[in-house]
Scaffold this active site. Structure first.
Site, PDB file in Angstrom:
ATOM      1  N   ASP A  96       0.785  -1.231   0.000  1.00  0.00           N
ATOM      2  CA  ASP A  96       0.000   0.000   0.000  1.00  0.00           C
ATOM      3  C   ASP A  96       0.817   1.281   0.000  1.00  0.00           C
ATOM      4  O   ASP A  96       0.331   2.336   0.404  1.00  0.00           O
ATOM      5  CB  ASP A  96      -0.902  -0.016   1.245  1.00  0.00           C
ATOM      6  CG  ASP A  96      -0.094  -0.207   2.521  1.00  0.00           C
ATOM      7  OD1 ASP A  96       1.133   0.000   2.479  1.00  0.00           O
ATOM      8  OD2 ASP A  96      -0.687  -0.567   3.557  1.00  0.00           O
ATOM      9  N   GLU A 118       0.309  -9.129  -1.178  1.00  0.00           N
ATOM     10  CA  GLU A 118      -0.338  -8.606   0.039  1.00  0.00           C
ATOM     11  C   GLU A 118      -1.563  -7.762  -0.349  1.00  0.00           C
ATOM     12  O   GLU A 118      -1.732  -6.613   0.059  1.00  0.00           O
ATOM     13  CB  GLU A 118       0.623  -7.800   0.911  1.00  0.00           C
ATOM     14  CG  GLU A 118       0.143  -7.659   2.348  1.00  0.00           C
ATOM     15  CD  GLU A 118       1.077  -6.833   3.233  1.00  0.00           C
ATOM     16  OE1 GLU A 118       0.953  -5.609   3.244  1.00  0.00           O
ATOM     17  OE2 GLU A 118       1.941  -7.435   3.894  1.00  0.00           O
ATOM     18  N   GLU A 132      -2.276   5.137   2.831  1.00  0.00           N
ATOM     19  CA  GLU A 132      -2.156   3.726   2.435  1.00  0.00           C
ATOM     20  C   GLU A 132      -3.497   3.082   2.054  1.00  0.00           C
ATOM     21  O   GLU A 132      -3.551   2.248   1.163  1.00  0.00           O
ATOM     22  CB  GLU A 132      -1.474   2.921   3.543  1.00  0.00           C
ATOM     23  CG  GLU A 132       0.016   3.207   3.712  1.00  0.00           C
ATOM     24  CD  GLU A 132       0.306   4.458   4.526  1.00  0.00           C
ATOM     25  OE1 GLU A 132      -0.641   5.077   5.063  1.00  0.00           O
ATOM     26  OE2 GLU A 132       1.490   4.840   4.615  1.00  0.00           O
ATOM     27  N   HIS A 205       5.878   5.547  13.366  1.00  0.00           N
ATOM     28  CA  HIS A 205       6.273   6.397  12.237  1.00  0.00           C
ATOM     29  C   HIS A 205       5.111   6.882  11.378  1.00  0.00           C
ATOM     30  O   HIS A 205       5.318   7.675  10.468  1.00  0.00           O
ATOM     31  CB  HIS A 205       7.225   5.622  11.324  1.00  0.00           C
ATOM     32  CG  HIS A 205       6.518   4.570  10.506  1.00  0.00           C
ATOM     33  ND1 HIS A 205       6.244   3.318  11.004  1.00  0.00           N
ATOM     34  CD2 HIS A 205       6.001   4.589   9.264  1.00  0.00           C
ATOM     35  CE1 HIS A 205       5.610   2.609  10.091  1.00  0.00           C
ATOM     36  NE2 HIS A 205       5.435   3.355   9.020  1.00  0.00           N
ATOM     37  N   ARG A 207       2.328   8.450   9.111  1.00  0.00           N
ATOM     38  CA  ARG A 207       2.076   9.825   8.705  1.00  0.00           C
ATOM     39  C   ARG A 207       0.909  10.448   9.486  1.00  0.00           C
ATOM     40  O   ARG A 207       0.988  11.589   9.923  1.00  0.00           O
ATOM     41  CB  ARG A 207       1.730   9.817   7.214  1.00  0.00           C
ATOM     42  CG  ARG A 207       2.373  10.890   6.406  1.00  0.00           C
ATOM     43  CD  ARG A 207       2.146  10.577   4.924  1.00  0.00           C
ATOM     44  NE  ARG A 207       3.367  10.105   4.289  1.00  0.00           N
ATOM     45  CZ  ARG A 207       4.274  10.890   3.739  1.00  0.00           C
ATOM     46  NH1 ARG A 207       4.102  12.182   3.737  1.00  0.00           N
ATOM     47  NH2 ARG A 207       5.354  10.383   3.180  1.00  0.00           N
ATOM     48  N   HIS A 238      12.611   5.627  13.214  1.00  0.00           N
ATOM     49  CA  HIS A 238      12.441   5.789  11.758  1.00  0.00           C
ATOM     50  C   HIS A 238      13.173   7.051  11.307  1.00  0.00           C
ATOM     51  O   HIS A 238      13.305   8.005  12.072  1.00  0.00           O
ATOM     52  CB  HIS A 238      10.931   5.901  11.475  1.00  0.00           C
ATOM     53  CG  HIS A 238      10.553   5.857  10.019  1.00  0.00           C
ATOM     54  ND1 HIS A 238      10.757   6.918   9.172  1.00  0.00           N
ATOM     55  CD2 HIS A 238       9.960   4.900   9.277  1.00  0.00           C
ATOM     56  CE1 HIS A 238      10.311   6.608   7.959  1.00  0.00           C
ATOM     57  NE2 HIS A 238       9.824   5.383   7.999  1.00  0.00           N
TER      58      HIS A 238
HETATM   59  C1  UD1 Z   1       6.417   5.023   3.835  1.00  0.00           C
HETATM   60  C2  UD1 Z   1       5.057   4.475   3.361  1.00  0.00           C
HETATM   61  C3  UD1 Z   1       4.354   3.781   4.514  1.00  0.00           C
HETATM   62  C4  UD1 Z   1       5.239   2.755   5.202  1.00  0.00           C
HETATM   63  C5  UD1 Z   1       6.563   3.402   5.577  1.00  0.00           C
HETATM   64  C6  UD1 Z   1       7.470   2.337   6.120  1.00  0.00           C
HETATM   65  C7  UD1 Z   1       3.974   5.866   1.669  1.00  0.00           C
HETATM   66  C8  UD1 Z   1       3.054   6.987   1.401  1.00  0.00           C
HETATM   67  N1  UD1 Z   1       4.226   5.582   2.956  1.00  0.00           N
HETATM   68  O1  UD1 Z   1       6.138   6.042   4.771  1.00  0.00           O
HETATM   69  O2  UD1 Z   1       3.212   3.122   4.014  1.00  0.00           O
HETATM   70  O3  UD1 Z   1       4.587   2.317   6.370  1.00  0.00           O
HETATM   71  O4  UD1 Z   1       7.163   3.971   4.410  1.00  0.00           O
HETATM   72  O5  UD1 Z   1       8.530   2.851   6.829  1.00  0.00           O
HETATM   73  O6  UD1 Z   1       4.484   5.269   0.756  1.00  0.00           O
HETATM   74  N2  UD1 Z   1      13.825   8.837   4.999  1.00  0.00           N
HETATM   75  C9  UD1 Z   1      15.197   8.936   4.951  1.00  0.00           C
HETATM   76  N3  UD1 Z   1      15.916   7.798   4.701  1.00  0.00           N
HETATM   77  C10 UD1 Z   1      15.341   6.591   4.517  1.00  0.00           C
HETATM   78  C11 UD1 Z   1      13.943   6.493   4.581  1.00  0.00           C
HETATM   79  C12 UD1 Z   1      13.206   7.622   4.811  1.00  0.00           C
HETATM   80  O7  UD1 Z   1      15.752  10.014   5.122  1.00  0.00           O
HETATM   81  O8  UD1 Z   1      16.051   5.610   4.301  1.00  0.00           O
HETATM   82  C13 UD1 Z   1      13.014  10.072   5.191  1.00  0.00           C
HETATM   83  C14 UD1 Z   1      12.493  10.589   3.841  1.00  0.00           C
HETATM   84  O9  UD1 Z   1      13.372  11.461   3.234  1.00  0.00           O
HETATM   85  C15 UD1 Z   1      11.224  11.293   4.213  1.00  0.00           C
HETATM   86  C16 UD1 Z   1      10.775  10.581   5.488  1.00  0.00           C
HETATM   87  O10 UD1 Z   1      11.833   9.763   5.918  1.00  0.00           O
HETATM   88  O11 UD1 Z   1      11.467  12.616   4.519  1.00  0.00           O
HETATM   89  C17 UD1 Z   1       9.528   9.771   5.266  1.00  0.00           C
HETATM   90  O12 UD1 Z   1       9.694   8.827   4.192  1.00  0.00           O
HETATM   91  P1  UD1 Z   1       8.485   8.529   3.150  1.00  0.00           P
HETATM   92  O13 UD1 Z   1       8.879   7.430   2.247  1.00  0.00           O
HETATM   93  O14 UD1 Z   1       8.071   9.812   2.549  1.00  0.00           O
HETATM   94  O15 UD1 Z   1       7.285   8.086   4.057  1.00  0.00           O
HETATM   95  P2  UD1 Z   1       7.202   7.094   5.275  1.00  0.00           P
HETATM   96  O16 UD1 Z   1       6.535   7.832   6.380  1.00  0.00           O
HETATM   97  O17 UD1 Z   1       8.502   6.452   5.522  1.00  0.00           O
HETATM   98  N1  UDP Z   2      12.216  -3.137  10.808  1.00  0.00           N
HETATM   99  C1  UDP Z   2      13.608  -3.191  10.688  1.00  0.00           C
HETATM  100  N2  UDP Z   2      14.376  -2.382  11.482  1.00  0.00           N
HETATM  101  C2  UDP Z   2      13.827  -1.520  12.369  1.00  0.00           C
HETATM  102  C3  UDP Z   2      12.426  -1.452  12.483  1.00  0.00           C
HETATM  103  C4  UDP Z   2      11.645  -2.271  11.675  1.00  0.00           C
HETATM  104  O1  UDP Z   2      14.136  -3.974   9.906  1.00  0.00           O
HETATM  105  O2  UDP Z   2      14.602  -0.823  13.061  1.00  0.00           O
HETATM  106  C5  UDP Z   2      11.383  -3.989   9.931  1.00  0.00           C
HETATM  107  C6  UDP Z   2      10.340  -4.853  10.603  1.00  0.00           C
HETATM  108  O3  UDP Z   2      10.857  -6.118  10.924  1.00  0.00           O
HETATM  109  C7  UDP Z   2       9.229  -4.938   9.558  1.00  0.00           C
HETATM  110  C8  UDP Z   2       9.373  -3.648   8.776  1.00  0.00           C
HETATM  111  O4  UDP Z   2      10.650  -3.112   9.087  1.00  0.00           O
HETATM  112  O5  UDP Z   2       9.473  -6.001   8.662  1.00  0.00           O
HETATM  113  C9  UDP Z   2       8.289  -2.687   9.132  1.00  0.00           C
HETATM  114  O6  UDP Z   2       8.548  -1.481   8.540  1.00  0.00           O
HETATM  115  P1  UDP Z   2       7.792  -0.151   8.917  1.00  0.00           P
HETATM  116  O7  UDP Z   2       7.288  -0.235  10.308  1.00  0.00           O
HETATM  117  O8  UDP Z   2       8.706   0.962   8.568  1.00  0.00           O
HETATM  118  O9  UDP Z   2       6.590  -0.137   7.860  1.00  0.00           O
HETATM  119  P2  UDP Z   2       5.100  -0.683   7.840  1.00  0.00           P
HETATM  120  O10 UDP Z   2       5.137  -2.150   8.037  1.00  0.00           O
HETATM  121  O11 UDP Z   2       4.335   0.047   8.894  1.00  0.00           O
HETATM  122  O12 UDP Z   2       4.593  -0.314   6.492  1.00  0.00           O
END
Ligand code: UD1
Ligand code: UDP
Length: 364
Positions: A96, A118, A132, A205, A207, A238
């Site tokens: 999602d 999924e 999502e 984490h 949104r 996160h």
């Molecule tokens: C995204 C997904 C969410 C999922 C989550 C898992 C969407 C809309 N949301 O949300 O469904 O649960 O990932 O974690 O697709 N960032 C870094 N480095 C990284 C990763 C993220 O700096 O390696 C920062 C990004 O620059 C951004 C923020 O984290 O500013 C959020 O990342 P983003 O992918 O926009 O949304 P998530 O809240 O992570």
């Molecule tokens: N996870 C990880 N390291 C961390 C926290 C989570 O590898 O420090 C893994 C966790 O085992 C799971 C996934 O990340 O498989 C979940 O990711 P997240 O919570 O970011 O996203 P969501 O599942 O809510 O979309």
């Protein structure tokens, strides 16, 4: 030979798609390509390296503080030439995220069949989780084949008019991943530090929880840690800058709480397997903890994983400070409640989802 392309870009998608990429890569009748969007640059690369997956294409879209407009716009623009050049027979997207939605939309525009891994999860509240719930419903409009993790998810798709002949119940590939990462005899300095204490794993984490709800969540955790000397909370934060700020502000100086960078997935899975309980607003962690028999307080107002609630391993506690505090206290202090949750059945499969999906892809 049939050509399939997996597209993913965030940490959770990567954890659940890498086992599938490996399985498909081993099938002689399929040519398998991996395209990553790089929506999560650092957290994605860590997972790829843990599973030894080298992408064939990398859209490299991430920028700090990216908006939903940035993610969707960049993916649509950058994936077009990749799909036009590779012309896969089918594209697999997961779950999602904005990556899944934008990649499926690009395939729709180019008339490439989409397989949704999924598929069928629903909260039936378009605002939560945001965005999502919209993303997964939009992918369902486009997908030609759906791999539903549970019978309930399949039911959702049937109710929405999708053809039964194209929906397969496979279990969740998250369990496939867990089966490769958890090791007997695993050791880590953070686990040593928590020795003799009840280890609580915390992640937050989402949104829709940013701002006041996230601060409420973290204050509840602070109270729990301050009142229970026998508890050690571990919070791998996160990389969203807003989450990192809130975590430092609310828990930076709290005794009994350790803030760390995101853990590599093998570490995180091994920590989960050895913890006492989990506090999270994550989706995937709800499934993993159910498999490992760890009680979870789900810090959200809705969940698209009702099977876990029904089975009894998850408790939906909302995002109010008071409710989280009371539920965590109950779980820590009431042995009966704890053991009932820890004994709940796992509804997410036995770790053979990738194999099942690969078998189906070879046939269809
Ligand atoms: C995204 C997904 C969410 C999922 C989550 C898992 C969407 C809309 N949301 O949300 O469904 O649960 O990932 O974690 O697709 N960032 C870094 N480095 C990284 C990763 C993220 O700096 O390696 C920062 C990004 O620059 C951004 C923020 O984290 O500013 C959020 O990342 P983003 O992918 O926009 O949304 P998530 O809240 O992570
Ligand atoms: N996870 C990880 N390291 C961390 C926290 C989570 O590898 O420090 C893994 C966790 O085992 C799971 C996934 O990340 O498989 C979940 O990711 P997240 O919570 O970011 O996203 P969501 O599942 O809510 O979309």
């Amino acid at each position: 030979m049939k050509k399939v392309m997996l597209v993913f870009g965030t940490r959770p998608e990567a954890i659940k798609m890498c086992p599938l990429a490996r399985e498909l890569g081993a099938r002689k009748g399929l040519e398998t390509l991996v395209c990553v969007t790089g929506q999560h640059r650092f957290m994605l690369d860590r997972v790829l390296s843990a599973f030894g997956i080298m992408p064939d294409f990398d859209l490299d879209i991430m920028k700090e503080g990216q908006s939903l407009f940035d993610i969707t716009g960049e993916i649509l623009a950058r994936i077009k030439p990749v799909l036009e050049g590779a012309r896969p027979d089918a594209v697999l997207v997961h779950g999602d995220t904005s990556t899944a939605h934008a990649a499926a939309l690009a395939c729709f525009y180019l008339k490439i069949p989409v397989c949704h891994v999924e598929a069928g999860l629903r909260s039936y509240n378009i605002e939560s989780p945001f965005p999502e719930e919209f993303n997964r419903r939009a992918v369902s409009l486009i997908s030609a084949y759906d791999f539903a993790p549970t019978a309930e998810a399949k039911e959702n798709l049937l109710r929405e008019g999708k053809a039964e002949s194209r929906i397969y119940v496979t279990g969740n590939t998250a369990i496939d991943a867990l089966k490769t990462t958890i090791k007997q005899g695993y050791a880590h300095a953070e686990l040593e530090r928590a020795k003799g204490k009840k280890l609580i794993i915390l992640t937050a984490h989402r949104r829709e929880n940013l701002g006041a709800p996230l601060h409420g969540i973290l204050r509840a955790v602070r109270l729990i840690a301050e009142e229970h000397a026998g508890v050690q909370v571990l919070y791998p934060v996160h990389m969203n800058p807003e989450v990192m700020r809130a975590a430092r502000e609310e828990l930076g100086s709290c005794r009994g709480v350790r803030l760390t960078e995101p853990l590599d997935v093998p570490d995180f899975h091994n920590f989960l397997a050895r913890c006492h309980m989990v506090l999270t607003d994550s989706g995937g962690i709800q499934e993993e903890a159910a498999y490992l028999g760890k009680p979870v307080l789900v810090m959200r107002d809705t969940t698209e994983r009702p099977e876990g609630l029904k089975a009894g391993g998850l408790m939906l506690v909302g995002t109010e400070q008071e409710s989280i505090y009371k539920s965590a206290k109950l779980l820590l202090e009431n042995k009966n409640v704890y053991e009932k949750m820890a004994r709940a059945e796992n509804p997410y499969g036995d770790g053979s989802a990738s194999e099942k999906i690969a078998d189906i892809l070879e046939k269809i």
